[in-house]
Design a protein around this motif. Sequence first.
Motif, PDB file in Angstrom:
ATOM      1  N   ARG A  11       0.850  -1.191   0.000  1.00  0.00           N
ATOM      2  CA  ARG A  11       0.000   0.000   0.000  1.00  0.00           C
ATOM      3  C   ARG A  11       0.889   1.245   0.000  1.00  0.00           C
ATOM      4  O   ARG A  11       1.514   1.556   1.026  1.00  0.00           O
ATOM      5  CB  ARG A  11      -0.923  -0.001   1.227  1.00  0.00           C
ATOM      6  CG  ARG A  11      -1.890  -1.171   1.270  1.00  0.00           C
ATOM      7  CD  ARG A  11      -2.757  -1.158   2.515  1.00  0.00           C
ATOM      8  NE  ARG A  11      -1.978  -1.376   3.721  1.00  0.00           N
ATOM      9  CZ  ARG A  11      -2.496  -1.423   4.954  1.00  0.00           C
ATOM     10  NH1 ARG A  11      -3.800  -1.266   5.121  1.00  0.00           N
ATOM     11  NH2 ARG A  11      -1.717  -1.623   5.996  1.00  0.00           N
ATOM     12  N   SER A  13       0.133   4.259   0.289  1.00  0.00           N
ATOM     13  CA  SER A  13      -0.288   5.235   1.309  1.00  0.00           C
ATOM     14  C   SER A  13       0.297   4.907   2.680  1.00  0.00           C
ATOM     15  O   SER A  13       0.294   5.754   3.577  1.00  0.00           O
ATOM     16  CB  SER A  13      -1.819   5.285   1.397  1.00  0.00           C
ATOM     17  OG  SER A  13      -2.339   4.044   1.817  1.00  0.00           O
ATOM     18  N   THR A  50      -7.092   1.122  -5.975  1.00  0.00           N
ATOM     19  CA  THR A  50      -6.267   2.223  -6.471  1.00  0.00           C
ATOM     20  C   THR A  50      -5.079   2.518  -5.558  1.00  0.00           C
ATOM     21  O   THR A  50      -4.151   3.213  -5.950  1.00  0.00           O
ATOM     22  CB  THR A  50      -7.119   3.501  -6.621  1.00  0.00           C
ATOM     23  OG1 THR A  50      -7.781   3.771  -5.381  1.00  0.00           O
ATOM     24  CG2 THR A  50      -8.154   3.328  -7.731  1.00  0.00           C
ATOM     25  N   ASP A  51      -5.113   1.990  -4.326  1.00  0.00           N
ATOM     26  CA  ASP A  51      -4.012   2.214  -3.381  1.00  0.00           C
ATOM     27  C   ASP A  51      -3.138   0.969  -3.244  1.00  0.00           C
ATOM     28  O   ASP A  51      -2.428   0.809  -2.274  1.00  0.00           O
ATOM     29  CB  ASP A  51      -4.563   2.607  -1.999  1.00  0.00           C
ATOM     30  CG  ASP A  51      -3.441   2.983  -1.018  1.00  0.00           C
ATOM     31  OD1 ASP A  51      -2.436   3.568  -1.471  1.00  0.00           O
ATOM     32  OD2 ASP A  51      -3.561   2.665   0.174  1.00  0.00           O
TER      33      ASP A  51
END
Length: 290
Positions: A11, A13, A50-51
């Motif tokens: 991930r 993020s 999307t992450d």
Amino acid sequence: MNIKIGDIVTRPSYQRDLLFRVIAINDSEAGKYATLIGEDVRLIADAPCTDLEVVDAKEQDQRKKQEEELLERSLELIQQDYRLVREKTEYSMTNGYSHSHRLFQIPGKVLHVDGDPNYLRKCLLVYEKIGVPVYGVHCVEPEMPEKVGKLIEDVRPDILVLTGHDAYSKGKGNKDDLLAYRHSKHYIQTVQEARKRVGNLDQLVIFAGACQSHFELLIQAGANFASSPSRVNIHALDPVYVVAKLSFTPFTDRINVWDVLRNTLTGAKGLGGVETKGLLRTGMPYESDE
């Protein structure tokens, strides 16, 4: 990038800190979401596709090598502790080596119930490597409470390990709210069922929990050791390191909690417990003295 079930991903993020395996993909109004389980930590999580970033084979190999080096260091500490215990016991039982009878040792027997079959296989390999007798069972977390009683009756373990996956979601409540946890309630219910069979904390030693589990309620339910005091992730093999210390400490000794935690990969932020007696018994002679 098209994310598929079975992909190994990170991930961005979260600074690509952990490897996850995609086990499900679901559509929602906000887009596609994937359900992830940690490759090396006992965490289950949901994330927008999307992450997610697929990790190539080269990076997977590099991370695996780093992981293996970390595991080897922990295993060396466990084996060093065991050698010291054995030398101390041999000196005592042979009256300062005044006779040469060989000793035999019986470590505590483990029943390991795991919600993840891949983690269970990893744990069983390490148990075998360090010589802990174990009976492993794959059982999804919601089914553990109803099955643990029969397993205890059949296996008659000295140590019970209840683990798999868990997660704490701040959006669902504060850390004292059991509804904010993915599987903590199942581990708590299972510990309670186990304590109906064996109530004494020294006759059946219990480790319970996974990543970010509700540590305080697990201890209150009757676990000797549990995760996770600081609601952090724990390593897939941390339960094995806790068990190794318990299994190879003489039953005449009480175990300082820090002595258990110092050989784990997570430490006191992810694991905790209460003072507990060891489970190792030593006998002699190992073979005929004729």
